[in-house]
Scaffold this motif. Structure first.
Motif, PDB file in Angstrom:
ATOM      1  N   SER A  19       0.786  -1.102  -0.058  1.00 32.49           N
ATOM      2  CA  SER A  19      -0.076  -0.024   0.087  1.00 32.49           C
ATOM      3  C   SER A  19       0.838   1.175   0.114  1.00 32.49           C
ATOM      4  N   ALA A  20       2.108   1.103   0.141  1.00 24.32           N
ATOM      5  CA  ALA A  20       3.036   2.088  -0.055  1.00 24.32           C
ATOM      6  C   ALA A  20       3.377   2.970  -1.244  1.00 24.32           C
ATOM      7  N   TYR A  21       3.720   4.072  -1.200  1.00 24.90           N
ATOM      8  CA  TYR A  21       4.340   4.813  -2.621  1.00 24.90           C
ATOM      9  C   TYR A  21       5.395   3.902  -3.235  1.00 24.90           C
ATOM     10  N   GLU A  22       4.817   3.712  -4.816  1.00 20.44           N
ATOM     11  CA  GLU A  22       6.147   2.951  -5.190  1.00 20.44           C
ATOM     12  C   GLU A  22       6.927   3.642  -6.315  1.00 20.44           C
ATOM     13  N   ILE A  23       7.967   3.305  -6.601  1.00 18.37           N
ATOM     14  CA  ILE A  23       8.765   4.025  -7.581  1.00 18.37           C
ATOM     15  C   ILE A  23       8.782   2.915  -8.674  1.00 18.37           C
ATOM     16  N   GLU A  24       8.183   3.247  -9.963  1.00 17.62           N
ATOM     17  CA  GLU A  24       8.280   2.031 -10.963  1.00 17.62           C
ATOM     18  C   GLU A  24       9.345   2.166 -12.036  1.00 17.62           C
ATOM     19  N   GLN A  25       9.990   3.195 -12.170  1.00 17.72           N
ATOM     20  CA  GLN A  25      11.139   3.114 -13.071  1.00 17.72           C
ATOM     21  C   GLN A  25      12.374   3.834 -12.514  1.00 17.72           C
ATOM     22  N   SER A  26      13.358   3.332 -13.144  1.00 19.32           N
ATOM     23  CA  SER A  26      14.775   3.787 -12.782  1.00 19.32           C
ATOM     24  C   SER A  26      15.291   4.209 -14.262  1.00 19.32           C
ATOM     25  N   LEU A  27      16.490   4.984 -14.097  1.00 20.51           N
ATOM     26  CA  LEU A  27      17.228   5.336 -15.231  1.00 20.51           C
ATOM     27  C   LEU A  27      18.725   4.545 -15.201  1.00 20.51           C
ATOM     28  N   ARG A  28      19.092   3.632 -16.385  1.00 21.06           N
ATOM     29  CA  ARG A  28      20.234   3.000 -16.351  1.00 21.06           C
ATOM     30  C   ARG A  28      21.246   3.845 -17.046  1.00 21.06           C
ATOM     31  N   PHE A  29      22.308   4.022 -16.135  1.00 23.25           N
ATOM     32  CA  PHE A  29      23.743   4.860 -16.850  1.00 23.25           C
ATOM     33  C   PHE A  29      24.586   3.961 -17.273  1.00 23.25           C
ATOM     34  N   ASN A  30      25.091   3.759 -18.269  1.00 25.35           N
ATOM     35  CA  ASN A  30      26.207   2.857 -19.132  1.00 25.35           C
ATOM     36  C   ASN A  30      27.427   3.536 -19.181  1.00 25.35           C
ATOM     37  N   ASP A  31      28.564   3.661 -18.187  1.00 25.84           N
ATOM     38  CA  ASP A  31      29.612   4.519 -18.281  1.00 25.84           C
ATOM     39  C   ASP A  31      30.426   4.415 -19.512  1.00 25.84           C
ATOM     40  N   GLY A  32      30.283   3.138 -20.146  1.00 27.22           N
ATOM     41  CA  GLY A  32      30.872   3.109 -21.314  1.00 27.22           C
ATOM     42  C   GLY A  32      30.467   4.232 -22.426  1.00 27.22           C
ATOM     43  N   ASP A  33      29.378   4.702 -22.389  1.00 24.96           N
ATOM     44  CA  ASP A  33      28.604   5.342 -23.436  1.00 24.96           C
ATOM     45  C   ASP A  33      28.695   6.815 -22.865  1.00 24.96           C
ATOM     46  N   SER A  34      29.397   7.198 -21.680  1.00 21.96           N
ATOM     47  CA  SER A  34      29.700   8.568 -21.328  1.00 21.96           C
ATOM     48  C   SER A  34      28.103   9.126 -21.156  1.00 21.96           C
ATOM     49  N   PRO A  35      27.245   8.722 -20.335  1.00 20.74           N
ATOM     50  CA  PRO A  35      25.973   9.087 -20.225  1.00 20.74           C
ATOM     51  C   PRO A  35      25.778  10.207 -19.232  1.00 20.74           C
ATOM     52  N   TYR A  36      24.649  11.067 -19.347  1.00 15.92           N
ATOM     53  CA  TYR A  36      24.446  12.054 -18.328  1.00 15.92           C
ATOM     54  C   TYR A  36      23.260  12.555 -18.756  1.00 15.92           C
ATOM     55  N   LEU A  37      22.654  13.584 -17.704  1.00 15.06           N
ATOM     56  CA  LEU A  37      21.655  14.490 -17.907  1.00 15.06           C
ATOM     57  C   LEU A  37      22.110  15.785 -17.683  1.00 15.06           C
ATOM     58  N   SER A  38      21.808  16.728 -18.258  1.00 13.30           N
ATOM     59  CA  SER A  38      22.363  18.116 -18.134  1.00 13.30           C
ATOM     60  C   SER A  38      21.266  19.087 -18.143  1.00 13.30           C
ATOM     61  N   ARG A  39      21.304  20.058 -17.073  1.00 14.25           N
ATOM     62  CA  ARG A  39      20.281  21.135 -16.902  1.00 14.25           C
ATOM     63  C   ARG A  39      21.092  22.809 -16.932  1.00 14.25           C
ATOM     64  N   ALA A  40      20.860  23.500 -17.799  1.00 18.15           N
ATOM     65  CA  ALA A  40      21.406  24.530 -17.698  1.00 18.15           C
ATOM     66  C   ALA A  40      20.324  25.531 -16.833  1.00 18.15           C
ATOM     67  N   THR A  41      20.911  26.348 -16.089  1.00 12.71           N
ATOM     68  CA  THR A  41      19.987  27.123 -15.265  1.00 12.71           C
ATOM     69  C   THR A  41      20.872  28.518 -14.935  1.00 12.71           C
ATOM     70  N   SER A  42      20.278  29.553 -14.938  1.00 13.40           N
ATOM     71  CA  SER A  42      20.700  30.930 -14.789  1.00 13.40           C
ATOM     72  C   SER A  42      20.033  31.787 -13.754  1.00 13.40           C
ATOM     73  N   SER A  43      18.655  31.233 -13.542  1.00 15.11           N
ATOM     74  CA  SER A  43      17.934  32.021 -12.568  1.00 15.11           C
ATOM     75  C   SER A  43      18.327  32.092 -11.091  1.00 15.11           C
ATOM     76  N   THR A  44      17.850  33.139 -10.524  1.00 17.03           N
ATOM     77  CA  THR A  44      18.316  33.377  -9.116  1.00 17.03           C
ATOM     78  C   THR A  44      17.789  32.346  -8.108  1.00 17.03           C
ATOM     79  N   ALA A  45      18.720  31.714  -7.348  1.00 12.53           N
ATOM     80  CA  ALA A  45      18.038  30.877  -6.242  1.00 12.53           C
ATOM     81  C   ALA A  45      17.207  31.331  -5.168  1.00 12.53           C
ATOM     82  N   THR A  46      16.459  30.381  -4.651  1.00 16.12           N
ATOM     83  CA  THR A  46      15.748  30.716  -3.549  1.00 16.12           C
ATOM     84  C   THR A  46      16.407  31.184  -2.429  1.00 16.12           C
TER      85      THR A  46
END
Length: 254
Positions: A19-46
């Motif tokens: 009955s708990a909160y369930e996480i259904e998906q993960s993301l697989r990183f294969n280092d041989g392919d130099s994987p990454y996710l990137s987010r550019a941000t320039s707004s003012t932080a809280t």
């Protein structure tokens, strides 16, 4: 492909009850392919001196650097959270050429069959130096460090600097990129608050640490990555440019 959505099958599943909160998906990183996710941000932080990063992570390889939450401009301005080549957890910042915070856990994390819930919660405004950077693994605070350099009170965090330098998930670009080889799930970045593990998880009936849904604010620059279907990178108000399937790098918005 470099990054692949994976269902959390029983052998690698993050603990959860029926009955708990369930996480259904993960993301697989294969280092041989130099994987990454990137987010550019320039707004003012809280807040320039407060943040929380929470994720569930499963390593596939030991004995090498796996930096998974990073920002790198140059050798004098950088921040990272990751596993080192001796399997300790590191938290590090250099700003304006000076090392302003640095931590290396005494404990080593060597179970490649296990999911670890990692929370890094920072508020440099805290009066007690040891409370300014707090690390939790599976709901328990880590207090034993081989290296512990606490930031000065009210020190700015490089992750909170308004700049076009991207925030990267799964890699560190200094020199030879140090990329994650493993899985990430349920990534939360909170801009402007030092949170606690109970915001993201709870103890189950058998003493296991399991996830709950985060319900607080994300601040100006925060984001949530759920890796769940067409909105793989669903954040607080936006989606990535990526769709289902394999991709090498994607930008995401909040």
């Amino acid at each position: 492909g470099s990054l692949r959505l994976m269902s959390l099958i029983n052998s690698t599943a993050i603990p959860s009850g029926a009955s708990a909160y369930e996480i259904e998906q993960s993301l697989r990183f294969n280092d041989g392919d130099s994987p990454y996710l990137s987010r550019a941000t320039s707004s003012t932080a809280t807040h320039n001196d407060r943040l929380t990063f929470s994720c569930w992570i499963k390593n596939s390889t030991l004995g090498q650097w796996h930096k998974f939450f990073t920002r790198y401009a140059d050798g004098d301005n950088r921040f990272y959270v990751g596993f080192g080549n001796e399997n300790h957890i590191y938290i590090y910042q250099k700003s304006g050429g000076a090392t302003t915070l640095s931590y290396k856990t005494t404990a080593m994390y060597r179970d490649v069959s296990a999911w670890y819930h990692i929370v890094v919660a920072i508020d440099t405004g805290q009066g007690t130096a040891s409370n300014r950077v707090r690390l939790y693994v599976n709901g328990e605070e880590v207090t034993a460090f081989d290296t512990e350099t606490d930031p000065s009170q009210n020190a700015d965090l490089y992750m909170q600097t308004a700049t076009s330098v991207p925030i990267d998930i799964g890699r560190y670009i200094s020199g030879t990129p140090q990329t994650l080889d493993g899985y990430l799930a349920e990534v939360n970045f909170i801009d402007g608050a030092q949170k606690v593990p109970a915001d993201f998880g709870e103890t189950g009936d058998y003493g296991e640490w399991k996830p709950i849904e985060y319900s607080g604010s994300y601040g100006n620059n925060g984001f949530y990555l759920n890796f769940a279907g067409a909105g793989i990178m669903t954040a607080s108000g936006g989606n990535s440019t990526a769709t289902d399937g394999d991709y090498k790098a994607a930008s995401f918005t909040s």
